[in-house]
Enzyme design. Structure first.
Site, PDB file in Angstrom:
ATOM      1  N   LYS A 194       0.271  14.362  -4.814  1.00 47.37           N
ATOM      2  CA  LYS A 194      -0.169  13.269  -3.966  1.00 47.37           C
ATOM      3  C   LYS A 194      -1.675  13.113  -4.208  1.00 47.37           C
ATOM      4  CE  LYS A 194      -1.805  10.964  -0.405  1.00 47.37           C
ATOM      5  NZ  LYS A 194      -3.256  10.805  -0.137  1.00 47.37           N
ATOM      6  N   GLU A 269      -8.422  25.276  -1.507  1.00 51.73           N
ATOM      7  CA  GLU A 269      -9.754  25.287  -2.115  1.00 51.73           C
ATOM      8  C   GLU A 269     -10.538  24.225  -1.379  1.00 51.73           C
ATOM      9  OE1 GLU A 269     -12.878  24.340  -3.590  1.00 51.73           O
ATOM     10  OE2 GLU A 269     -11.768  23.366  -5.220  1.00 51.73           O
ATOM     11  N   CYS A 303     -17.443  20.211  -4.988  1.00 54.53           N
ATOM     12  CA  CYS A 303     -17.337  21.220  -3.928  1.00 54.53           C
ATOM     13  C   CYS A 303     -18.180  22.450  -4.205  1.00 54.53           C
ATOM     14  CB  CYS A 303     -15.875  21.608  -3.721  1.00 54.53           C
ATOM     15  SG  CYS A 303     -15.100  22.342  -5.177  1.00 54.53           S
ATOM     16  N   GLU A 399     -21.715  20.257   5.570  1.00 56.63           N
ATOM     17  CA  GLU A 399     -21.594  19.854   4.176  1.00 56.63           C
ATOM     18  C   GLU A 399     -21.732  18.332   4.064  1.00 56.63           C
ATOM     19  OE1 GLU A 399     -18.420  20.402   0.488  1.00 56.63           O
ATOM     20  OE2 GLU A 399     -17.678  20.210   2.546  1.00 56.63           O
TER      21      GLU A 399
END
Length: 495
Positions: A194, A269, A303, A399
């Site tokens: 997806k 992750e 990331c 973040e």
């Protein structure tokens, strides 16, 4: 200007009425609901994608389930590796096409799409292909006492877990999608992907190439849509593992839901507020080019990229001056211009989020350099350097996932470690120094899944990757992925 000419094959592909990819073929969408794909550099709609219904997701999972028990189960490990290598060959052959699809939908610089996204997709597929024939168990001698002269032996075997749900983020959809494909197919699993609703086209095209590579129908399926599509996928009864790459809040929700679904396996992750420590002996002129590349690659939408910079007090002023000078020289512009150094943010939702952080910094007089949204068309912001009030400053905690760097000074190693570890995240970190002995002493104290010395951000398939704390669980790459995609079965024999 050196604007890249869009290939005819790309033009043709983006004008399709895209549905899903189920059981080896493109399928028409059941629902009329669609999502617009917007070029972040021009804000123009370049294509639309379908939103999968629960029935369509069930069809894709059923196809993967059937392929797992039949077509892929009947494929030898050697053949699995060969087919993944053939897919890698086709990615190479269609490299420019795939790179342009990525740039059009993500705003990624065309040279980055070519030389990182597509090129590394090939490297990772070939790496995973090499593991297909190397998945093995162990033999052992039990200590069960013999009563009547009988003997015992035992061994273990690794078996694929079944159908995997791969939920892929928008920043590196092709490459991260292939991390999940490679890990699943190498171990004998099948997969339903997806993609993000912002960046779907490259994985739909890859699924077509997989059939051309000889990978049986149903082994790779792609369903498109929004978060609800992902929810349908996670909740499907045949899904035995969820592999998710994305934000911390979504990852936590997926992990909780997977546990409720009969302890479905999950690897996460997630994000990070990654730290880079510049020690007193570091030569700023020497490290700056590498540090800039690691920090601002894909406009900081990585990331693993560093956002928190810890500078030894003796180097602080020099570092600020030289970093400011360097980022002010970035050429900002069209990602299809081969001379551009800095492109747009990838989508409107993320653009709006980063704007809020920049506004917060401006309101608090924390901007050292940059901090502005560029006027005109496109989701462009300046690369930005911020000063913070301390480790509890919101801009130092949250973040941003963008080209926003926070800097703070430190004096002692003890202070440095305390500040670096003052975060709920633990994905990556780096130490910049020529004092290897000091770096080696600091590494065990840093709470992160990956620690680099004199580099940051870039990954290699031979090295495990994943986070600690809120940055996730499980590991990608190396041989670490095998445990996450297989069940260990123990066999004992009396004779």
């Amino acid at each position: 200007m050196s604007e890249v000419q869009i290939l005819a094959s790309v033009q043709q592909f983006i004008t399709r009425q895209h549905g899903h990819f189920i059981h080896g073929q493109c399928t028409d969408a059941e629902s009329s609901e669609r999502v617009a794909l917007v070029n972040p550099a021009t804000e123009q709609v370049i294509a639309t994608i379908a939103v999968a219904t629960e029935h369509e997701v069930d069809q894709a999972v059923q196809s993967a389930h059937d392929a797992f028990h039949h077509a892929w189960a009947d494929t030898s490990p050697y053949e699995r590796g060969q087919k993944l290598n053939k897919l890698a060959d086709l990615v190479e052959q269609h490299a420019e096409e795939l790179a342009q699809l990525e740039t059009l939908t993500t705003g990624k610089l065309i040279n980055l799409s070519r030389h990182l996204e597509v090129a590394q997709t090939v490297v990772f597929l070939r790496y995973f292909a090499g593991w297909a024939t190397k998945i093995h168990g162990q033999t052992m001698q039990p200590s069960i006492p013999s009563m009547q002269g009988e003997k015992y032996t035992a061994y273990t075997m690794r078996q694929p877990i079944g159908v995997v749900a791969g939920i892929v983020p928008w920043n590196f959809s092709l490459m991260i999608g292939c991390w999940k494909i490679g890990a699943a197919l190498t171990t004998g699993c099948t997969i339903v992907l997806k993609p993000s609703e912002f960046t779907t086209l490259s994985l739909l095209r890859l699924a077509e190439l997989a059939i051309e590579a000889g990978i049986p129908a149903g082994v790779i399926n792609v369903v498109t849509g929004t978060g609800q599509t992902g929810q349908y996928l996670i909740d499907s009864k045949y899904i035995k593992k969820v592999s998710f790459t994305g934000s911390v809040p979504t990852g936590i929700a997926i992990g909780q839901q997977a546990m409720k679904n009969d302890l479905t396996r999950v690897s996460l992750e997630l994000g990070g507020k990654n730290a880079a420590a510049i020690l007193a002996d570091a030569n700023i002129d020497e490290i700056l080019p590498t540090l800039l590349q690691a920090t601002f690659v894909h406009q900081g939408q990585v990331c693993a990229a560093p956002e928190r910079f810890f500078i030894h007090q003796s180097k602080y002023d020099e570092f600020i001056e030289k970093l400011t000078g360097a980022i002010q020289q970035f050429k900002i512009g069209s990602p299809l211009d081969e001379s551009t150094m800095f492109g747009p943010l990838s989508n409107k939702a993320h653009f709006d989020k980063v704007k809020q952080y920049l506004q917060m910094a401006q309101n608090n007089d924390q901007v050292i350099s940059g901090g502005k949204v560029l006027a005109g068309i496109g989701y462009f912001v300046e690369p930005t350097l911020l000063k913070v009030t301390g480790v509890d400053d919101p801009l130092f905690i949250e973040e941003t996932f963008g080209p926003v760097v926070d800097v703070i000074a430190f004096e002692s190693d003890e202070e440095l470690i305390t500040m670096m570890n003052h975060s709920r995240f633990g994905l990556t970190a780096s130490v910049w120094s020529n004092d290897l002995a000091k770096a080696l002493r600091l590494i065990p104290q840093i709470e992160a899944g990956s620690v680099w010395v004199n580099m940051h951000t870039f990954l290699d398939p031979a090295v495990p990757f994943g986070g600690v704390k809120a940055s996730g669980q499980g590991r990608e790459f190396s041989d670490a992925f095998i445990e996450d995609y297989t069940e260990l079965k123990s066999v004992m024999i009396r004779y």
